[in-house]
Scaffold this motif. Structure first.
Motif, short mmCIF file in Angstrom:
data_model
loop_
_atom_site.label_atom_id
_atom_site.label_comp_id
_atom_site.label_asym_id
_atom_site.label_seq_id
_atom_site.Cartn_x
_atom_site.Cartn_y
_atom_site.Cartn_z
N SER A 258 0.83 -1.20 0.10
CA SER A 258 -0.07 0.02 0.27
C SER A 258 0.89 1.29 -0.08
O SER A 258 0.33 2.25 -0.46
N ALA A 259 2.15 1.09 0.19
CA ALA A 259 3.04 2.36 0.47
C ALA A 259 3.75 2.53 -0.82
O ALA A 259 4.49 3.60 -1.07
N ALA A 260 3.73 1.71 -1.89
CA ALA A 260 4.26 1.94 -3.03
C ALA A 260 3.99 3.12 -3.76
O ALA A 260 2.57 3.58 -4.01
N ILE A 261 4.83 4.05 -4.15
CA ILE A 261 4.37 5.21 -4.91
C ILE A 261 4.08 5.19 -6.23
O ILE A 261 2.98 5.50 -6.76
N ALA A 262 4.76 4.46 -7.18
CA ALA A 262 4.32 4.20 -8.61
C ALA A 262 4.72 2.96 -8.83
O ALA A 262 5.65 2.46 -9.50
N PRO A 263 3.80 1.97 -8.35
CA PRO A 263 4.07 0.46 -8.81
C PRO A 263 3.84 0.49 -10.39
O PRO A 263 2.92 1.08 -10.91
N LYS A 264 4.49 -0.36 -10.69
CA LYS A 264 4.60 -0.89 -12.41
C LYS A 264 3.42 -1.80 -12.67
O LYS A 264 3.09 -2.67 -11.66
N PRO A 265 2.99 -1.94 -13.66
CA PRO A 265 1.70 -3.04 -13.89
C PRO A 265 2.51 -4.40 -13.65
O PRO A 265 3.45 -4.49 -14.08
N SER A 266 1.72 -5.13 -12.84
CA SER A 266 1.99 -6.33 -12.62
C SER A 266 1.96 -6.99 -14.08
O SER A 266 1.29 -6.92 -14.84
N PRO A 267 3.10 -8.19 -14.02
CA PRO A 267 3.23 -8.80 -15.19
C PRO A 267 1.84 -9.81 -15.51
O PRO A 267 1.29 -10.17 -14.40
N SER A 268 1.68 -10.10 -16.52
CA SER A 268 0.56 -10.82 -17.02
C SER A 268 0.91 -12.64 -16.51
O SER A 268 1.98 -12.68 -16.32
N TRP A 269 -0.31 -13.23 -16.64
CA TRP A 269 -0.05 -14.53 -16.29
C TRP A 269 0.92 -15.38 -17.19
O TRP A 269 1.51 -16.64 -16.73
N TRP A 270 0.91 -15.01 -18.47
CA TRP A 270 2.03 -15.71 -19.25
C TRP A 270 3.38 -15.53 -19.01
O TRP A 270 4.62 -16.03 -19.74
N HIS A 271 3.72 -14.49 -18.16
CA HIS A 271 5.06 -14.11 -17.98
C HIS A 271 5.73 -15.19 -17.31
O HIS A 271 5.37 -15.88 -16.45
N LEU A 272 7.03 -15.31 -17.38
CA LEU A 272 7.90 -16.59 -16.71
C LEU A 272 8.12 -16.20 -15.24
O LEU A 272 8.10 -14.83 -14.85
N PRO A 273 8.47 -16.85 -14.36
CA PRO A 273 8.65 -16.68 -12.92
C PRO A 273 9.75 -15.35 -12.64
O PRO A 273 9.67 -14.68 -11.74
N GLN A 274 10.93 -15.68 -13.60
CA GLN A 274 11.82 -14.78 -13.28
C GLN A 274 11.31 -13.17 -13.47
O GLN A 274 11.80 -12.48 -12.90
N ALA A 275 10.61 -13.15 -14.45
CA ALA A 275 10.07 -11.98 -14.73
C ALA A 275 9.22 -11.42 -13.75
O ALA A 275 9.08 -10.32 -13.21
N ARG A 276 8.35 -11.96 -13.21
CA ARG A 276 7.30 -11.76 -11.98
C ARG A 276 8.31 -11.57 -10.66
O ARG A 276 7.99 -10.74 -10.17
N LEU A 277 9.29 -12.28 -10.39
CA LEU A 277 10.13 -12.16 -9.39
C LEU A 277 10.77 -10.73 -9.48
O LEU A 277 11.00 -9.86 -8.47
#
Length: 388
Positions: A258-277
């Protein structure tokens, strides 16, 4: 189905086109997998019929398929050459020799078919039906010998090499050997026996039409798995670790998101785990940076003293103290409380200074399990409610 599975393996290898094409080993693996898929696609009766109808030449699908099989055999040898490694000059010389040898085989297949007379379309039993027909006979023997030579060379090299390596490479080599054995039994022996039986006036066509196709398909898939496994083993382990780390970081992200100032769009479901991490790490760092003005040194010192009193060593106590300070700051931020400039702490979290995810993982685990952190979070929440 076999062609589709080969294609899937090719997609996995070609997930980064620029990087893949710059690496000879990856490029040669991709070429072998692609040609393997073409072999099964071209040899399907529906494909053979379509090629014959489109070109208007009876049985022209046969030399096309045999040429693709020969090209596949050549690509396997080239892949083996690059896989084994050595001086670039030697690799280039052996590659050219393989291309020259199987290029000659392909040219021979085309010339022999052009000289032959094969007016009856045969989609499933061409090898045995034309086993005694001049020039068709030689064409069939040529592609069988060419593929058999590749199989024997690869089997001998892989068997010798498998005793010198370890890990996923050894497993891959044993898989290749198993696939080659299936290929020898299902392709060379079965088809060869059926062809020779025709020469002797007997009928063992079922070996070529019924036994060979499924055994060859299984052998090729096992062989393909052996080639792909060493290339995908390490990335697969890395992505599995990334998936586990992302799950372990979930409590920390739930605390501070909730404190994140400018969160980036979360990766889509097809992104690999490394990208999500990667996205999760960046988002957590952003949130911790936003919470820094609310860090309370008194909370940190009190949590450190409590942890030491509970027999935690200095390192564990430090992590607990930082986690308690983060939990307190997150609760204060959620309650809309702002820290005054004179109260701001200049303390820098070790978790954000440590390379990689190890520091964040320790912080996340402590946030989830430490009773000291739970007490600090509860005290901050109670204080916020009293103020309200």
């Amino acid at each position: 189905m076999a062609a589709a599975l080969f294609g899937l393996a090719g997609v996995l290898l070609f997930r980064r086109p620029r990087t893949a094409l710059r690496r000879p080993l990856t490029a040669s693996t991709l070429a072998a997998v692609a040609l393997g898929a073409c072999c099964f696609f071209c040899s399907a009766p529906a494909t053979l019929a379509a090629v014959n109808n489109y070109t208007g030449i009876t049985n022209v699908g046969a030399p096309l398929t045999y040429s693709v099989i020969s090209a596949y055999s050549c690509s396997l040898l080239i892949l083996l050459i690059h896989w084994r490694g050595g001086p670039p000059e030697l690799i280039w010389r052996l590659t050219l020799r393989s291309i020259a040898a199987y290029g000659t085989v392909i040219a021979g297949i085309i010339i022999l078919f052009a000289l032959a007379d094969a007016p009856v379309e045969r989609l499933r039993d061409l090898d045995t039906y034309y086993a005694t027909t001049p020039y068709m006979r030689e064409m069939i023997v040529l592609y069988l010998v060419g593929h058999g030579a590749c199989t024997l060379v690869m089997g001998a090299v892989c068997w010798r090499w498998a005793r010198q390596v370890t890990g996923s490479l050894r497993i891959g080599l044993y898989l290749i050997i198993g696939g080659l054995l299936l290929d020898i039994v299902g392709f060379e022996i079965a088809k060869g026996t059926a062809v020779v039986a025709r020469w002797l006036g007997n009928d063992l066509d079922y070996l070529s039409t019924t036994v060979a196709p499924p055994v060859v398909s299984l052998g090729a898939l096992v062989c393909c798995t052996g080639f792909v496994l060493p290339r995908l083993h390490q990335p697969a382990i890395a992505h599995w670790r990334s998936l586990k780390d992302a799950r372990r970081l979930a409590p920390l992200w739930a605390e501070v998101q909730s404190a994140a100032i400018a969160p980036k769009p979360s990766p889509s479901w097809w992104h690999l785990p490394q990208a999500r991490l990667d996205w999760l790490e960046v988002s957590i760092h952003d949130a911790l940076l936003a919470l820094a003005p609310l860090f309370d040194d008194q909370v940190r010192r009190a949590a450190f003293d409590t942890a030491r009193a509970n027999s935690h060593d200095v390192e564990q106590a430090r992590v607990i103290a930082e986690a308690a300070m983060v939990a307190d700051a997150a609760q204060r931020a959620a309650g809309g409380r702002q820290g005054s400039p004179e109260e701001r702490s200049d303390y820098h979290l070790h978790a954000t200074q440590t390379p990689g995810t190890s520091g964040l993982l320790k912080l996340a685990e402590t946030l989830q399990h430490s009773p000291v952190v739970s007490a600090a979070r509860h005290a901050s929440l109670t204080s916020s409610r009293n103020r309200i």
